[in-house]
Design an enzyme around this catalytic site. Structure first.
Site, short mmCIF file in Angstrom:
data_model
loop_
_atom_site.label_atom_id
_atom_site.label_comp_id
_atom_site.label_asym_id
_atom_site.label_seq_id
_atom_site.Cartn_x
_atom_site.Cartn_y
_atom_site.Cartn_z
N HIS A 94 0.85 -1.20 0.00
CA HIS A 94 0.00 0.00 0.00
C HIS A 94 0.89 1.25 0.00
O HIS A 94 0.65 2.19 -0.77
CB HIS A 94 -0.91 0.02 1.24
CG HIS A 94 -2.20 -0.69 1.06
ND1 HIS A 94 -2.28 -2.06 0.98
CD2 HIS A 94 -3.48 -0.23 0.95
CE1 HIS A 94 -3.55 -2.42 0.85
NE2 HIS A 94 -4.29 -1.33 0.81
N HIS A 141 0.25 -3.24 9.35
CA HIS A 141 1.70 -3.12 9.16
C HIS A 141 2.36 -2.46 10.36
O HIS A 141 1.72 -1.70 11.10
CB HIS A 141 2.03 -2.31 7.91
CG HIS A 141 1.80 -3.04 6.63
ND1 HIS A 141 2.65 -4.03 6.17
CD2 HIS A 141 0.81 -2.93 5.70
CE1 HIS A 141 2.18 -4.50 5.02
NE2 HIS A 141 1.08 -3.85 4.72
#
Length: 324
Positions: A94, A141
């Site tokens: 991302h 993350h």
């Protein structure tokens, strides 16, 4: 891995801001923004963004499955997404995609459109930062994953930028472009790193490379046969949203995205039907669709058709409807 933790939202502004920001690094954004750029802003900008996006994403996805760094543990982290939980964490794709798309758009447009350098740089920075922060907020993350993804993307941008014009020229003029654009991505997809368990990374990578392959063939075909319905710059100086072409911009986008989504649905059904007949499984069999011999051709053919439709069929339809 299929269960989510219960949680209480205490700040709805942050919750919806970062949920929305996370979506800016997913398929729904790619399938809308990249074609929008091609239909309404500038063909050369769109080509460069797609080249950078596909290369950056392939490297990012493969890096995940080579490094095999785990995602944050839950608990203590609360994860707001489940689909990508089966993937490894480092680097954050991302973060890579957001950095690549926002800054390649900025670099490609700064010399073609009149807008303040500081404004464009700030917009690219804010966009990429929001997506990066969303990966921390949603628990998908670590800080290191996000920083690593953004830095890798930045390095790749620096390395690719000097070759932009050369790559673009070859993709438009080389007689080997269609063959190269199809064969190389297929070889990469079929030779994707193998894991001990199923992860959506191979399927997502095939989706990205397939869409880029179809679009690249479309770029080449438009250049060879002058099939493009509108010139390289479809809008006169000044971005479309601040000109009198607003109606045309919206009409092009709505017509185009409907055709793209219809293409995806038709091709997905048709290809899965053929593969189901070939390998003897029902279309709803999720496990069968995850097999290499099914997943790669199904996603590659579907999304290469989407890329080709967005760059060739939709512009011709725009011309037919007088949206040029």
């Amino acid at each position: 891995q299929g269960c989510t933790q219960k949680y209480i939202v205490k700040n709805y502004f942050y919750y919806y801001l970062f949920k929305f920001s996370a979506a800016l690094g997913e398929e729904i954004f790619y399938i809308t923004f990249l074609p929008f750029t091609y239909w309404n802003i500038d063909h050369s900008v769109s080509r460069r963004m797609i080249i950078v996006w596909s290369i950056v994403m392939y490297i990012g996805q493969v890096s995940k499955d080579i490094l095999k760094w785990p995602r944050p543990l839950s608990p203590p982290v609360v994860k707001l997404e489940m689909r990508t939980n089966a993937e490894y964490g480092m680097p954050s794709t991302h973060a890579m995609a957001a950095t690549a798309i926002s800054f390649s758009f900025f670099i490609a447009t700064i010399n073609q459109y009149k807008y303040p350098f500081e404004l464009g740089l700030a917009a690219a920075f804010v966009f990429s930062t929001l997506v990066c922060l969303s990966r921390l907020y949603t628990g998908m993350h670590t800080v290191l994953d996000v920083i690593g993804g953004a830095l890798i993307s930045a390095v790749l941008l620096v390395l690719l930028y000097p070759a932009w014009d050369t790559i673009d020229h070859l993709l438009l003029t080389s007689p080997f472009c269609p063959l190269f654009s199809i064969v190389v991505p297929l070889v990469l997809c079929y030779n994707y790193p193998k894991l001990d368990y199923y992860s959506p990374t191979r399927g997502d990578t095939t989706t990205i490379l397939g869409a880029a392959a179809g679009a690249t063939v479309g770029f080449w075909l438009n250049n060879q046969y002058a099939a493009s319905a509108y010139p390289g710059k479809s809008v006169q100086p000044g971005l479309p949203l601040i000109t009198g072409t607003m109606v045309f911009v919206l009409a092009r986008f709505l017509v185009g995205i409907l055709v793209v989504l219809l293409t995806r649905w038709v091709m997905k059904s048709a290809v899965l039907g053929v593969l189901g007949y070939r390998y003897k499984f029902p279309m709803g069999d999720l496990e069968a669709r995850r097999r290499l011999e099914v997943e790669v051709p199904y996603k590659f053919v579907t999304y290469s058709s989407v890329g080709f439709t967005a760059t060739v069929i939709v512009p011709l339809l725009h011309e037919l409807l007088g949206l040029v």
